[in-house]
Design a protein around this motif. Structure first.
Motif: not given
Length: 253
Positions: A145-163, A201-209
């Motif tokens: 609600g403060v900054v725009a999402p950093k969408f690249d951290i979701y690459d390789g996952t099914s996750m996103t930040t809903p609009v 419980g988020q995926p490790e690839t996402f947690l690292n990014k």
């Protein structure tokens, strides 16, 4: 820190809400633990070691998306010193990627989440004006609600930040400021907190990014969010009003 204070926690059956209840009790306060499903709240709190027979906790049903339910609750409430809105109402289409979101789905989610936040704020303010006793309201916003999402951290996952999420949380921050200015009374304080991501419980690839975008902590533990909430409910934050406190270990820098 909260001795003698009776606090309403809406959404007490959720991850953040239940932990808030526990921490309020630890700090000497009493809690009205409210959720749309009273039984699920009682099961959740019992599993966390809360004695439901204790005078420090009362459970009740509250549907924040229903005007009649919210108004009725505050009409019957007594001696509340504050409230925390941890609710997260949404429809079945919530979480879709941007181009898959329909206008009707977008509008429904704004009505459910932002609309209920407005209603909750409104009735907290009316409760204060009726009783004229000190009251501290804490709203839950978000770093998105403060900054725009950093969408690249979701690459390789099914996750996103809903609009819808970004639109709602940014609006809650301004709703908080609006209400503080409108009531214009030092005895009524309303603030919001904007947490970073919370471990769940988020995926490790996402947690690292995600961790690479912070100062080293990465995703937050629930306890990292609770302590600022307790502070805002307490007299130690007596003249903090209309503020949005970001808790993100540098993610938004």
């Amino acid at each position: 820190m909260l001795r003698g204070k009776n606090i309403l926690v809406a959404g007490a059956g959720g991850l953040l809400g239940a932990s808030t209840v526990v921490e309020i009790i630890k700090n000497g306060g009493s809690v009205v633990a409210a959720d749309i499903n009273k039984e699920s709240v009682e099961v959740k709190l019992s599993s966390m070691g809360v004695a439901l027979s204790s005078e420090q906790v009362t459970t009740c049903s509250l549907d924040v998306t229903c005007e009649e339910s919210v108004i009725s609750f505050f009409d019957q409430a007594e001696s509340l010193a504050g409230a925390v809105n941890c609710t997260y109402p949404r429809n079945d289409s919530y979480g879709a990627h941007f181009f898959d979101v329909t206008l009707s789905g977008f509008n429904e989610n704004l009505t459910l989440h932002l609309g209920s936040s407005f209603l909750f704020c409104q009735q907290c303010a009316r409760f204060f004006q009726k009783n004229e006793e000190r009251f501290s309201l804490v709203n839950l916003a978000s770093i998105y609600g403060v900054v725009a999402p950093k969408f690249d951290i979701y690459d390789g996952t099914s996750m996103t930040t809903p609009v819808e999420y970004a639109a709602i949380k940014s609006a809650i921050i301004h709703l908080t400021r609006y209400l503080s200015a409108y009531i214009n009374d030092s005895r009524f304080r309303v603030n919001s907190i904007s947490p970073g991501g919370i471990l769940d419980g988020q995926p490790e690839t996402f947690l690292n990014k995600y961790r690479e975008q912070t100062n080293g902590k990465g995703m937050l533990d629930v306890e990292d969010i609770i302590n600022p909430i307790i502070f805002l409910l307490s007299d130690k934050s007596e003249y903090i009003a209309g503020q949005n406190i970001v808790i993100d270990d540098g993610f938004t820098l």
